[in-house]
Design an enzyme around this catalytic site. Structure first.
Site, PDB file in Angstrom:
ATOM      1  N   HIS A  19      15.877  52.793 -20.210  1.00  0.00           N
ATOM      2  CA  HIS A  19      17.029  52.363 -21.011  1.00  0.00           C
ATOM      3  C   HIS A  19      18.219  53.287 -20.742  1.00  0.00           C
ATOM      4  O   HIS A  19      19.346  52.834 -20.595  1.00  0.00           O
ATOM      5  CB  HIS A  19      16.676  52.389 -22.501  1.00  0.00           C
ATOM      6  N   GLN A 348      14.081  58.696  -7.321  1.00  0.00           N
ATOM      7  CA  GLN A 348      13.653  57.382  -6.806  1.00  0.00           C
ATOM      8  C   GLN A 348      14.711  56.636  -5.987  1.00  0.00           C
ATOM      9  O   GLN A 348      14.396  56.032  -4.970  1.00  0.00           O
ATOM     10  CB  GLN A 348      13.154  56.502  -7.954  1.00  0.00           C
ATOM     11  N   HIS A 363       5.313  49.109 -10.618  1.00  0.00           N
ATOM     12  CA  HIS A 363       4.885  48.453 -11.867  1.00  0.00           C
ATOM     13  C   HIS A 363       5.879  47.355 -12.254  1.00  0.00           C
ATOM     14  O   HIS A 363       5.695  46.696 -13.262  1.00  0.00           O
ATOM     15  CB  HIS A 363       4.782  49.489 -12.978  1.00  0.00           C
ATOM     16  N   TRP A 366      12.273  46.636 -14.626  1.00  0.00           N
ATOM     17  CA  TRP A 366      13.449  45.973 -14.070  1.00  0.00           C
ATOM     18  C   TRP A 366      14.307  46.934 -13.255  1.00  0.00           C
ATOM     19  O   TRP A 366      14.872  46.569 -12.212  1.00  0.00           O
ATOM     20  CB  TRP A 366      14.274  45.294 -15.156  1.00  0.00           C
ATOM     21  N   SER A 368      13.315  49.613 -11.512  1.00  0.00           N
ATOM     22  CA  SER A 368      12.656  49.839 -10.216  1.00  0.00           C
ATOM     23  C   SER A 368      12.762  48.592  -9.348  1.00  0.00           C
ATOM     24  O   SER A 368      13.014  48.682  -8.136  1.00  0.00           O
ATOM     25  CB  SER A 368      11.177  50.192 -10.423  1.00  0.00           C
ATOM     26  N   GLU A 371      16.320  48.357  -8.038  1.00  0.00           N
ATOM     27  CA  GLU A 371      16.603  49.423  -7.065  1.00  0.00           C
ATOM     28  C   GLU A 371      15.989  49.074  -5.708  1.00  0.00           C
ATOM     29  O   GLU A 371      16.650  49.160  -4.668  1.00  0.00           O
ATOM     30  CB  GLU A 371      16.069  50.765  -7.595  1.00  0.00           C
ATOM     31  N   GLY A 386       4.838  43.574 -20.775  1.00  0.00           N
ATOM     32  CA  GLY A 386       6.222  43.210 -21.074  1.00  0.00           C
ATOM     33  C   GLY A 386       6.840  42.352 -19.995  1.00  0.00           C
ATOM     34  O   GLY A 386       6.210  41.431 -19.463  1.00  0.00           O
ATOM     35  N   GLN A 388       7.450  43.183 -17.052  1.00  0.00           N
ATOM     36  CA  GLN A 388       6.965  43.531 -15.704  1.00  0.00           C
ATOM     37  C   GLN A 388       6.171  42.384 -15.072  1.00  0.00           C
ATOM     38  O   GLN A 388       6.285  42.129 -13.870  1.00  0.00           O
ATOM     39  CB  GLN A 388       6.094  44.792 -15.763  1.00  0.00           C
TER      40      GLN A 388
HETATM   41  N1  UDP Z   1      12.304  56.890 -11.760  1.00  0.00           N
HETATM   42  C1  UDP Z   1      12.642  58.039 -11.077  1.00  0.00           C
HETATM   43  N2  UDP Z   1      11.648  58.788 -10.535  1.00  0.00           N
HETATM   44  C2  UDP Z   1      10.325  58.440 -10.607  1.00  0.00           C
HETATM   45  C3  UDP Z   1       9.994  57.252 -11.292  1.00  0.00           C
HETATM   46  C4  UDP Z   1      11.006  56.491 -11.849  1.00  0.00           C
HETATM   47  O1  UDP Z   1      13.834  58.389 -10.972  1.00  0.00           O
HETATM   48  O2  UDP Z   1       9.473  59.181 -10.104  1.00  0.00           O
HETATM   49  C5  UDP Z   1      13.390  56.079 -12.365  1.00  0.00           C
HETATM   50  C6  UDP Z   1      13.588  54.778 -11.634  1.00  0.00           C
HETATM   51  O3  UDP Z   1      14.495  54.970 -10.553  1.00  0.00           O
HETATM   52  C7  UDP Z   1      14.112  53.859 -12.734  1.00  0.00           C
HETATM   53  C8  UDP Z   1      13.494  54.425 -14.000  1.00  0.00           C
HETATM   54  O4  UDP Z   1      13.032  55.739 -13.684  1.00  0.00           O
HETATM   55  O5  UDP Z   1      15.527  53.927 -12.793  1.00  0.00           O
HETATM   56  C9  UDP Z   1      12.318  53.630 -14.504  1.00  0.00           C
HETATM   57  O6  UDP Z   1      12.761  52.430 -15.061  1.00  0.00           O
HETATM   58  P1  UDP Z   1      11.940  51.093 -14.916  1.00  0.00           P
HETATM   59  O7  UDP Z   1      12.688  50.024 -15.631  1.00  0.00           O
HETATM   60  O8  UDP Z   1      11.614  50.825 -13.500  1.00  0.00           O
HETATM   61  O9  UDP Z   1      10.546  51.399 -15.618  1.00  0.00           O
HETATM   62  P2  UDP Z   1      10.119  52.056 -17.026  1.00  0.00           P
HETATM   63  O10 UDP Z   1      10.025  53.513 -16.811  1.00  0.00           O
HETATM   64  O11 UDP Z   1      11.156  51.664 -18.045  1.00  0.00           O
HETATM   65  O12 UDP Z   1       8.786  51.420 -17.273  1.00  0.00           O
END
Ligand code: UDP
Length: 479
Positions: A19, A348, A363, A366, A368, A371, A386, A388
């Site tokens: 978020h 990431q 996983h 949204w 990931s 990106e 959710g 995913q």
């Molecule tokens: N992320 C990161 N490094 C990691 C894993 C995740 O910077 O090792 C970042 C990723 O780039 C994304 C966020 O964490 O912006 C994760 O958001 P996402 O919606 O994919 O998944 P959530 O963590 O909310 O399940």
């Protein structure tokens, strides 16, 4: 009389990584366009963000033509593993506490700024803090909401709330859901809305945002027109929706890339990636929250050993009060020393943009998904819950950039090592890998066009800034 005071926007984020990241990206973008932006979330998240990044509480940083300030609000001392087990709160308790303290903070900030004759012109939230729109409305301040999932998933929630289509229910849990032209099987429906979901209260929380959807004057989505045209056009009949993504690609003032909201410091991966062959590395990450069962981690580890691919694997340590850390099989590190690297947190965006990365086991959060899709990286989908599970469906069957690997956790299935090996090889070498790569590169090009000058998302951001300025001018004139 016209006021010279800069237009001030308050942005309130739910304290989760998925978020904070998109809302902070939007915050930098709005600041760069000349607004004064205050970004806030709970103090607990703030503490993690300050420790992991170069940011400070209450300091004001120039960004492009405007300014960005972080201001974390007192949250009543949320337990973050520092107490004994008896103090552990459920996620539901946690969310209720965020609401109580957040509401107090937002009201107080509004009053303080009004008294100082520097009124807040607009408040922007993300969907797990729907009460922000109520507080804004109580004070007569315009609000907007940044939806941090896909527009297709927004359509699902909207349709559920307004009963526009029939969803699977306790009586008929295996019903397919027709979401415009896409048919979602019961296990591809956003799972917080499905009777099998272990987290129905999260569905209830998100639906709160749909209950008060008349309050925000605009819904921004971290997506782009070319990707989700059908859903955007459909929703535009009911909601003032502006796709402004992918926000992480938006050109912003130089020198702001180090203003980041990570909750953990990234391990160094880039030097290691530099040493690998082009398009040879499988990147594996399950985001910031999902914790796979140990049995599943073991199967992935053997799948990696058996397939002999290069890999970069993010194995995030669990929450201090959560399950025990994962254990990798005996001999795993010796067997993969020349091939792989295991880290706790990665940068990431940089990893996905690296030429050595061939594909991403994800996983399907949204952020990931966006990106990877818009950096041209094919995916192996391994959703947990959710949205995913829905994103996995779109990535594989609609956008053509993924291969299905895992199932939502409600299925309680473990993917075995042979399946992992087969899919890893399919996504890295051969005709399927090439097809996925070509599709992903097309989305990359489309995303670059959307955020470039005169692109659809760039246009929407400019139009949104104009709206805020207009609304802000009106408020100042009336004070
Ligand atoms: N992320 C990161 N490094 C990691 C894993 C995740 O910077 O090792 C970042 C990723 O780039 C994304 C966020 O964490 O912006 C994760 O958001 P996402 O919606 O994919 O998944 P959530 O963590 O909310 O399940």
């Amino acid at each position: 009389m016209e006021s010279e005071a800069p237009i001030h926007v308050l942005m309130v984020s739910y304290p989760g990584q998925g978020h904070v990241n998109p809302l902070l990206r939007l915050a930098k973008c709005l600041a760069a366009k000349g607004l004064f932006v205050t970004f806030t979330t709970t103090e607990l998240a703030g503490e993690h963000m300050r420790t992991a990044n170069n940011i400070t509480h209450k300091s004001v940083t120039p960004v492009g033509d405007g300014f960005l300030k972080f201001d974390f609000f007192e949250d009543g001392g949320m337990v973050d593993g520092d107490g004994d087990g008896s103090k552990k709160k459920t996620l539901s308790d946690f969310n209720a506490q965020v609401e109580v303290f957040g509401k107090q903070y937002v009201s107080q900030v509004i009053k303080e700024h009004a008294e100082a004759n520097q009124p807040i012109s607009c408040i922007i939230n993300n969907p797990f803090v729907p009460w922000v729109c109520d507080v804004a409305a109580e004070h007569g301040i315009p609000s907007a909401m940044l939806w941090v999932q896909s527009t297709a998933v927004f359509t699902a929630y909207y349709s559920y709330f307004h009963k526009l289509v029939t969803f699977p229910s306790h009586d008929d849990p295996y019903l397919d859901l027709q979401l415009l032209s896409v048919v979602l099987k019961y296990n591809e429906v956003p799972d917080f809305l499905h009777p099998f979901s272990p987290y129905p209260f999260l569905g209830t929380l998100i639906l709160e945002q749909f209950k008060n959807l008349s309050k925000p004057f605009c819904v921004l989505v971290d997506s782009f027109e070319e990707l989700e045209a059908d859903y955007i056009n459909y929703l535009s009949k009911f909601v003032h929706i502006r796709p402004v993504g992918p926000l992480f690609k938006t050109p912003i003032a130089t020198g702001t890339s180090d203003i980041r909201g990570d909750f953990m410091r990234s391990d160094d991966c880039i030097e290691w990636l530099n040493s690998r062959e082009p398009a040879s590395v499988v990147y594996i990450s399950f985001g910031s929250i999902v914790h796979l069962p140990q049995e599943q981690v073991t199967e992935i580890a053997y799948g990696l050993l058996d397939s002999n691919v290069s890999f970069l694997w993010v194995l995030k340590p669990p929450h201090k009060l959560g399950p025990p850390p994962h254990v990798l099989p005996d001999g795993f590190f010796e067997g993969t020393r020349d091939k792989g690297k295991v880290v706790q947190w990665s940068p990431q965006e940089e990893v996905l943009a690296h030429p050595s990365v061939a594909c991403f086991v994800t996983h399907c959060g949204w952020n990931s998904s966006m990106e990877a899709l818009t950096l041209g990286v094919p995916m192996l989908t391994f959703p947990a819950w959710g949205d995913q599970v829905t994103n996995a469906k779109f990535l594989t069957d609609v956008y053509g950039v993924g291969i299905k690997l895992g199932y939502g956790q409600a299925e309680k299935k473990v993917v075995n090592r042979d399946e992992v090996k087969k899919c890893l090889l399919e996504a890295t070498i051969g005709p399927k890998a090439e097809e996925l790569k070509q599709n992903a590169l097309r989305w990359k090009t489309a995303a670059e066009a959307a955020v470039a000058a005169n692109g659809s998302s760039a246009w929407n951001i400019d139009a949104f800034v104009k709206d805020i300025k207009k609304l802000g001018a009106v408020r100042v004139n009336h004070i």
